[in-house]
Design a protein around this motif. Sequence first.
Motif, PDB file in Angstrom:
ATOM      1  N   SER A  60     100.455   3.104  73.560  1.00 26.82           N
ATOM      2  CA  SER A  60     100.643   4.116  73.098  1.00 26.82           C
ATOM      3  C   SER A  60      99.222   4.539  72.284  1.00 26.82           C
ATOM      4  N   ILE A  61      98.978   5.868  71.949  1.00 27.91           N
ATOM      5  CA  ILE A  61      97.944   6.406  71.206  1.00 27.91           C
ATOM      6  C   ILE A  61      98.102   7.423  70.364  1.00 27.91           C
ATOM      7  N   VAL A  62      97.517   7.416  69.063  1.00 29.13           N
ATOM      8  CA  VAL A  62      97.596   8.182  67.936  1.00 29.13           C
ATOM      9  C   VAL A  62      96.359   8.933  67.440  1.00 29.13           C
ATOM     10  N   SER A  63      96.169   9.898  67.690  1.00 27.16           N
ATOM     11  CA  SER A  63      95.107  10.656  67.251  1.00 27.16           C
ATOM     12  C   SER A  63      95.241  11.826  66.180  1.00 27.16           C
ATOM     13  N   TYR A  64      94.135  11.602  65.170  1.00 25.06           N
ATOM     14  CA  TYR A  64      94.360  12.685  64.024  1.00 25.06           C
ATOM     15  C   TYR A  64      92.894  13.030  63.691  1.00 25.06           C
ATOM     16  N   ASP A  65      92.476  14.168  63.740  1.00 27.18           N
ATOM     17  CA  ASP A  65      91.132  14.511  63.611  1.00 27.18           C
ATOM     18  C   ASP A  65      90.102  13.968  64.481  1.00 27.18           C
ATOM     19  N   SER A  66      89.261  12.993  63.928  1.00 24.95           N
ATOM     20  CA  SER A  66      88.333  12.386  65.029  1.00 24.95           C
ATOM     21  C   SER A  66      88.674  11.050  65.107  1.00 24.95           C
ATOM     22  N   THR A  67      89.851  10.526  64.699  1.00 25.08           N
ATOM     23  CA  THR A  67      90.218   9.142  64.603  1.00 25.08           C
ATOM     24  C   THR A  67      91.291   8.772  65.562  1.00 25.08           C
ATOM     25  N   SER A  68      91.396   7.720  66.132  1.00 22.51           N
ATOM     26  CA  SER A  68      92.432   7.505  66.963  1.00 22.51           C
ATOM     27  C   SER A  68      92.724   5.818  67.024  1.00 22.51           C
ATOM     28  N   ALA A  69      93.841   5.437  67.326  1.00 24.27           N
ATOM     29  CA  ALA A  69      94.212   4.052  67.442  1.00 24.27           C
ATOM     30  C   ALA A  69      95.308   3.783  68.543  1.00 24.27           C
ATOM     31  N   VAL A  70      95.130   2.679  69.321  1.00 22.43           N
ATOM     32  CA  VAL A  70      95.828   2.578  70.476  1.00 22.43           C
ATOM     33  C   VAL A  70      96.432   1.252  70.203  1.00 22.43           C
ATOM     34  N   ASP A  71      97.580   0.912  70.802  1.00 21.66           N
ATOM     35  CA  ASP A  71      98.633  -0.217  70.899  1.00 21.66           C
ATOM     36  C   ASP A  71      99.137  -0.462  72.206  1.00 21.66           C
ATOM     37  N   TYR A  72      99.159  -1.823  72.509  1.00 19.51           N
ATOM     38  CA  TYR A  72      99.583  -2.181  73.749  1.00 19.51           C
ATOM     39  C   TYR A  72     100.633  -3.334  73.831  1.00 19.51           C
ATOM     40  N   ALA A  73     101.347  -3.301  74.853  1.00 19.79           N
ATOM     41  CA  ALA A  73     102.580  -4.441  74.751  1.00 19.79           C
ATOM     42  C   ALA A  73     101.557  -5.640  75.205  1.00 19.79           C
TER      43      ALA A  73
END
Length: 128
Positions: free
Chosen positions: A50-63
């Motif tokens: 999954s990926i979450v993005s807001y403004d210029s930041t983002s974060a990813v997560d993996y199983a």
Amino acid sequence: QVQLVESGGGSVQAGGSLRLSCAASGNTANTYYMGWFRQAPGKEREGVASIVSYDSTSAVDYADYVKGRFTISRDNVKNTLYLQMNNLKPEDTAMYLCAAGPPSIYRRTLVALDFGNWGQGTQVTVSS
């Protein structure tokens, strides 16, 4: 509402690579988090990345079972979500589905119930 259409699935041998795409349309501007899930016959749907993005930041997560092999990314200009899959294994065989979270919600999650919009899926088959 967000409409999602996946593509890029196919049949590969173990060790091969595929790149999945998910074209999004509708209210994508306020969709902060998206993800990939998979479901094999007779098994429950499971989160992949999954990926979450807001403004210029983002974060990813993996199983855990795809870490180091799969990479999720999102092109907000093209409204497209990607999943690069390398070193594929037979156990990766499944229907892969793209999902989007509800509007204006920022969340890091791989739980299917947290996603309200789903594509139809694209089949990935890995042979040994």
